[in-house]
Design a protein around this motif. Structure first.
Motif, PDB file in Angstrom:
ATOM      1  N   ASP A  24       0.806  -1.231   0.000  1.00  9.25           N
ATOM      2  CA  ASP A  24       0.000   0.000   0.000  1.00  9.25           C
ATOM      3  C   ASP A  24       0.836   1.276   0.000  1.00  9.25           C
ATOM      4  O   ASP A  24       0.327   2.360  -0.292  1.00  9.25           O
ATOM      5  N   GLN A  25       2.130   1.166   0.325  1.00  5.30           N
ATOM      6  CA  GLN A  25       3.010   2.337   0.275  1.00  5.30           C
ATOM      7  C   GLN A  25       2.967   2.998  -1.106  1.00  5.30           C
ATOM      8  O   GLN A  25       3.016   4.220  -1.221  1.00  5.30           O
ATOM      9  N   TYR A  26       2.871   2.203  -2.151  1.00  5.44           N
ATOM     10  CA  TYR A  26       2.871   2.743  -3.513  1.00  5.44           C
ATOM     11  C   TYR A  26       1.611   3.578  -3.780  1.00  5.44           C
ATOM     12  O   TYR A  26       1.644   4.527  -4.560  1.00  5.44           O
ATOM     13  N   ALA A  27       0.525   3.203  -3.137  1.00  2.65           N
ATOM     14  CA  ALA A  27      -0.720   3.956  -3.316  1.00  2.65           C
ATOM     15  C   ALA A  27      -0.717   5.245  -2.502  1.00  2.65           C
ATOM     16  O   ALA A  27      -1.368   6.225  -2.871  1.00  2.65           O
ATOM     17  N   PHE A  28       0.040   5.252  -1.382  1.00  2.00           N
ATOM     18  CA  PHE A  28       0.049   6.414  -0.500  1.00  2.00           C
ATOM     19  C   PHE A  28       1.149   7.419  -0.845  1.00  2.00           C
ATOM     20  O   PHE A  28       0.985   8.621  -0.640  1.00  2.00           O
ATOM     21  N   ALA A  29       2.292   6.925  -1.329  1.00  2.00           N
ATOM     22  CA  ALA A  29       3.452   7.794  -1.545  1.00  2.00           C
ATOM     23  C   ALA A  29       3.198   8.779  -2.685  1.00  2.00           C
ATOM     24  O   ALA A  29       2.703   8.404  -3.752  1.00  2.00           O
ATOM     25  N   SER A  30       3.568  10.025  -2.470  1.00  2.00           N
ATOM     26  CA  SER A  30       3.305  11.074  -3.459  1.00  2.00           C
ATOM     27  C   SER A  30       4.163  10.922  -4.700  1.00  2.00           C
ATOM     28  O   SER A  30       3.830  11.448  -5.765  1.00  2.00           O
ATOM     29  N   TYR A  31       5.287  10.197  -4.604  1.00  2.00           N
ATOM     30  CA  TYR A  31       6.206  10.168  -5.722  1.00  2.00           C
ATOM     31  C   TYR A  31       5.879   9.113  -6.773  1.00  2.00           C
ATOM     32  O   TYR A  31       6.497   9.073  -7.826  1.00  2.00           O
ATOM     33  N   PHE A  32       4.911   8.240  -6.534  1.00  3.25           N
ATOM     34  CA  PHE A  32       4.525   7.260  -7.551  1.00  3.25           C
ATOM     35  C   PHE A  32       3.242   7.725  -8.236  1.00  3.25           C
ATOM     36  O   PHE A  32       2.144   7.223  -7.995  1.00  3.25           O
ATOM     37  N   ASP A  33       3.396   8.692  -9.119  1.00  2.00           N
ATOM     38  CA  ASP A  33       2.248   9.365  -9.729  1.00  2.00           C
ATOM     39  C   ASP A  33       1.362   8.417 -10.515  1.00  2.00           C
ATOM     40  O   ASP A  33       0.133   8.522 -10.469  1.00  2.00           O
ATOM     41  N   LYS A  34       1.951   7.513 -11.271  1.00  2.00           N
ATOM     42  CA  LYS A  34       1.162   6.636 -12.139  1.00  2.00           C
ATOM     43  C   LYS A  34       0.284   5.686 -11.332  1.00  2.00           C
ATOM     44  O   LYS A  34      -0.821   5.348 -11.758  1.00  2.00           O
ATOM     45  N   VAL A  35       0.762   5.259 -10.170  1.00  2.00           N
ATOM     46  CA  VAL A  35      -0.064   4.407  -9.305  1.00  2.00           C
ATOM     47  C   VAL A  35      -1.235   5.207  -8.758  1.00  2.00           C
ATOM     48  O   VAL A  35      -2.383   4.741  -8.736  1.00  2.00           O
ATOM     49  N   ARG A  36      -0.953   6.422  -8.347  1.00  2.00           N
ATOM     50  CA  ARG A  36      -1.981   7.248  -7.707  1.00  2.00           C
ATOM     51  C   ARG A  36      -3.079   7.674  -8.682  1.00  2.00           C
ATOM     52  O   ARG A  36      -4.131   8.152  -8.259  1.00  2.00           O
ATOM     53  N   GLN A  37      -2.845   7.501  -9.958  1.00  3.77           N
ATOM     54  CA  GLN A  37      -3.885   7.818 -10.944  1.00  3.77           C
ATOM     55  C   GLN A  37      -4.974   6.747 -10.995  1.00  3.77           C
ATOM     56  O   GLN A  37      -6.014   6.943 -11.624  1.00  3.77           O
ATOM     57  N   HIS A  38      -4.745   5.629 -10.323  1.00  6.45           N
ATOM     58  CA  HIS A  38      -5.701   4.521 -10.328  1.00  6.45           C
ATOM     59  C   HIS A  38      -6.326   4.354  -8.950  1.00  6.45           C
ATOM     60  O   HIS A  38      -5.712   4.673  -7.924  1.00  6.45           O
ATOM     61  N   GLN A  39      -7.525   3.832  -8.931  1.00  9.73           N
ATOM     62  CA  GLN A  39      -8.207   3.534  -7.677  1.00  9.73           C
ATOM     63  C   GLN A  39      -7.690   2.197  -7.159  1.00  9.73           C
ATOM     64  O   GLN A  39      -7.901   1.157  -7.768  1.00  9.73           O
ATOM     65  N   ALA A  40      -6.995   2.227  -6.050  1.00 14.06           N
ATOM     66  CA  ALA A  40      -6.434   1.005  -5.479  1.00 14.06           C
ATOM     67  C   ALA A  40      -7.413   0.398  -4.489  1.00 14.06           C
ATOM     68  O   ALA A  40      -8.016   1.103  -3.665  1.00 14.06           O
ATOM     69  N   GLU A  41      -7.563  -0.915  -4.559  1.00 13.11           N
ATOM     70  CA  GLU A  41      -8.353  -1.644  -3.568  1.00 13.11           C
ATOM     71  C   GLU A  41      -7.401  -2.114  -2.472  1.00 13.11           C
ATOM     72  O   GLU A  41      -6.500  -2.921  -2.730  1.00 13.11           O
ATOM     73  N   LEU A  42      -7.573  -1.613  -1.270  1.00 14.79           N
ATOM     74  CA  LEU A  42      -6.723  -2.015  -0.156  1.00 14.79           C
ATOM     75  C   LEU A  42      -7.265  -3.301   0.456  1.00 14.79           C
ATOM     76  O   LEU A  42      -8.471  -3.405   0.718  1.00 14.79           O
ATOM     77  N   LEU A  43      -6.400  -4.272   0.659  1.00 11.00           N
ATOM     78  CA  LEU A  43      -6.816  -5.609   1.069  1.00 11.00           C
ATOM     79  C   LEU A  43      -6.615  -5.815   2.568  1.00 11.00           C
ATOM     80  O   LEU A  43      -5.549  -5.522   3.101  1.00 11.00           O
ATOM     81  N   PHE A  44      -7.641  -6.318   3.220  1.00  8.49           N
ATOM     82  CA  PHE A  44      -7.653  -6.550   4.664  1.00  8.49           C
ATOM     83  C   PHE A  44      -8.035  -8.004   4.915  1.00  8.49           C
ATOM     84  O   PHE A  44      -8.660  -8.639   4.064  1.00  8.49           O
ATOM     85  N   PRO A  45      -7.695  -8.542   6.078  1.00  7.57           N
ATOM     86  CA  PRO A  45      -7.144  -7.862   7.252  1.00  7.57           C
ATOM     87  C   PRO A  45      -5.624  -7.983   7.417  1.00  7.57           C
ATOM     88  O   PRO A  45      -5.066  -7.384   8.319  1.00  7.57           O
ATOM     89  N   ASP A  46      -4.938  -8.784   6.586  1.00  5.29           N
ATOM     90  CA  ASP A  46      -3.573  -9.182   6.901  1.00  5.29           C
ATOM     91  C   ASP A  46      -2.531  -8.142   6.528  1.00  5.29           C
ATOM     92  O   ASP A  46      -2.592  -7.517   5.464  1.00  5.29           O
ATOM     93  N   LEU A  47      -1.524  -8.009   7.417  1.00  6.85           N
ATOM     94  CA  LEU A  47      -0.318  -7.267   7.092  1.00  6.85           C
ATOM     95  C   LEU A  47       0.552  -8.118   6.163  1.00  6.85           C
ATOM     96  O   LEU A  47       0.343  -9.324   6.005  1.00  6.85           O
ATOM     97  N   LEU A  48       1.558  -7.488   5.576  1.00  5.76           N
ATOM     98  CA  LEU A  48       2.416  -8.162   4.611  1.00  5.76           C
ATOM     99  C   LEU A  48       3.003  -9.454   5.173  1.00  5.76           C
ATOM    100  O   LEU A  48       2.974 -10.505   4.511  1.00  5.76           O
ATOM    101  N   ARG A  49       3.550  -9.420   6.391  1.00  2.00           N
ATOM    102  CA  ARG A  49       4.183 -10.639   6.897  1.00  2.00           C
ATOM    103  C   ARG A  49       3.148 -11.707   7.230  1.00  2.00           C
ATOM    104  O   ARG A  49       3.446 -12.903   7.172  1.00  2.00           O
ATOM    105  N   GLU A  50       1.927 -11.298   7.582  1.00  2.00           N
ATOM    106  CA  GLU A  50       0.874 -12.291   7.810  1.00  2.00           C
ATOM    107  C   GLU A  50       0.473 -12.947   6.500  1.00  2.00           C
ATOM    108  O   GLU A  50       0.165 -14.147   6.465  1.00  2.00           O
ATOM    109  N   VAL A  51       0.488 -12.167   5.415  1.00  2.00           N
ATOM    110  CA  VAL A  51       0.227 -12.719   4.090  1.00  2.00           C
ATOM    111  C   VAL A  51       1.253 -13.805   3.767  1.00  2.00           C
ATOM    112  O   VAL A  51       0.912 -14.906   3.307  1.00  2.00           O
ATOM    113  N   VAL A  52       2.518 -13.500   4.023  1.00  2.00           N
ATOM    114  CA  VAL A  52       3.596 -14.450   3.726  1.00  2.00           C
ATOM    115  C   VAL A  52       3.493 -15.680   4.630  1.00  2.00           C
ATOM    116  O   VAL A  52       3.616 -16.825   4.157  1.00  2.00           O
TER     117      VAL A  52
END
Length: 445
Positions: A407-435
């Protein structure tokens, strides 16, 4: 009749327990029988980047807040979003303090563990209305099971409540950030004092905006805040504000031992939970590939982009929750985008280009808890001569693909091309829980 009230506050600790011993001594030293004292925590105390916080889902933080003698607290996004809803619902069960939060709802109801405001009455009968709001991350609170409301609308409604309106003094415990605080000071003159957090700003001697006092004490326990209020006939006459640097406070020979034991305790708890035995210790490249596989599985995605700095240390053969927490300490969830092949090419080129500048830089905030950004990696596709190669073939630019990122890519101001799209944030797991769930076969897309 003149009375004095001292407020001590802690901002955005983020489980940086290395400064806790000094904070505790300061809180103890500043409590005098002759002066009434209030102790406040402004939120983002809990951060799962520390093993003890991770192992206890924040309950260890609450124990330490109890030891500080905290009387009132609010939450930040690390509590509200960094904890799953089931974790947040119970984390304050053993709290010896009152949580105040006026703009978060659970099925339109006030959460059982928080009050929208609190009327504190001093020894001499002055009534102080304590209000608190957290930053409204609408896109992330809702999928985590909460409804976060506009803090300004909530503030306006709360100020109209009879108890709040008739109070002698109104203090806002703000986890909204400095821009919100300044706006509130300009637009709501009823507020006498704003104690701010969230943006990790520092007012070493306070500020005054439109007659409203502003205080803030940075982050990580680098500073602790002290506010001395002078009240005359129950009305605020003066506020003396100072943020004390813990680096200038004396150390005790026992501090380092406590810090190490706290970390060790968390590691021991996490080490007891084995994830899997891998065939061998993995390289950094192999660890990153495994993370991307897990991300694509969790998101049911076709392709993935990540930066190698997400894996702080390669995965060990005997993978436990302790070693995985070291490898992936981040407070991050996944973001899924539906893109065409042409859009994926634009996004990848943008991330790769920015990544060349970021590669050796330390990234702060947005859930990243690593050392540096690292190299840009991809899975599920290749990028050649400005084209996306998928399943070994260059594909039509209009073909749609599911892309997963942190989700950092969706929040960070410097990734303009990502921010042009509507991102679906996935819950409930954090990255390490996913792994972890991917490796144990318990992952549910």
């Amino acid at each position: 009749m003149t009375e004095y009230l001292r407020i001590l506050h802690l901002n955005d600790l983020h489980s940086h327990f290395e400064n806790y011993p000094k904070v505790k001594r300061f809180f103890q030293a500043e409590v005098l029988d002759t002066i009434e004292v209030l102790k406040l925590d402004l939120g983002d105390n809990i951060d799962k980047s520390h093993p003890l916080t991770d192992a206890t889902a924040g309950r260890a933080n609450v124990e330490l807040m109890n030891e500080l003698g905290i009387q009132f607290a609010t939450i930040g996004n690390n509590e509200g979003i960094g904890l799953a809803k089931a974790e947040l619902d119970v984390v304050y069960d053993q709290a010896n303090f009152q949580v105040i939060l006026g703009n978060l709802k659970d099925k339109r109801q006030q959460p059982d563990w928080a009050q929208p405001y609190f009327i504190y009455e001093t020894r001499q009968g002055t009534k102080i209305a304590l209000l608190a709001y957290t930053f409204p991350y609408y896109a992330t609170y809702e999928p985590n099971g909460w409804t976060v409301e506009n803090p300004l609308d909530c503030l306006k409604a709360d100020l109209a409540r009879d108890e709040v309106a008739s109070a002698d003094v109104r203090i806002l415990m703000s986890h909204l950030g400095v821009r919100y605080d300044e706006q509130i000071a300009r637009d709501f003159p009823e507020i006498d004092l704003i104690i701010g957090s969230h943006t990790h700003h520092l007012f070493e001697e306070g500020e005054v905006v439109n007659g409203t006092y502003l205080a803030a004490a940075d982050k990580y326990g680098y500073y602790v805040g002290e506010i001395n209020l002078t009240l005359d006939n129950h009305q605020l006459q003066e506020a003396s504000i100072v943020a004390h640097a813990t680096s200038q406070m004396p150390s005790d020979w026992r501090d380092q031992d406590w810090i190490e034991q706290t970390y060790k305790r968390g590691r021991q708890l996490l080490s007891q939970e084995k994830i899997i035995d891998l065939p061998r210790d993995l390289s950094l490249a192999e660890s990153c590939q495994l993370v991307m596989e897990a991300m694509m599985c969790y998101a049911d995605a076709d392709v993935c982009i990540m930066n190698s700095g997400l894996v702080v240390t390669p995965f060990e053969k005997n993978l436990t929750k302790a070693s995985l927490q070291t490898a992936l300490p981040h407070q991050m969830r996944l973001a899924k985008l539906n893109v065409t092949a042409k859009e994926l090419a634009d996004i990848y080129e943008d991330i790769w280009t920015k990544g060349q500048l970021l590669a050796h830089q330390e990234i702060r905030g947005m859930g990243f808890r690593g050392k540096q950004f690292g190299n840009v990696l991809q899975a599920g596709f290749a990028y050649k001569n400005g084209k996306i190669v998928y399943n070994g073939k260059a594909i039509d630019e209009k073909k749609e693909l599911h892309l997963v990122l942190v989700d950092q890519y969706a929040f960070a101001s410097y990734f303009d091309k990502v921010r042009q799209h509507q991102a679906e944030l996935l819950f409930p797991d954090l990255l390490r829980e996913v792994v972890a769930n991917y490796l144990t076969g318990h992952l549910e897309p």
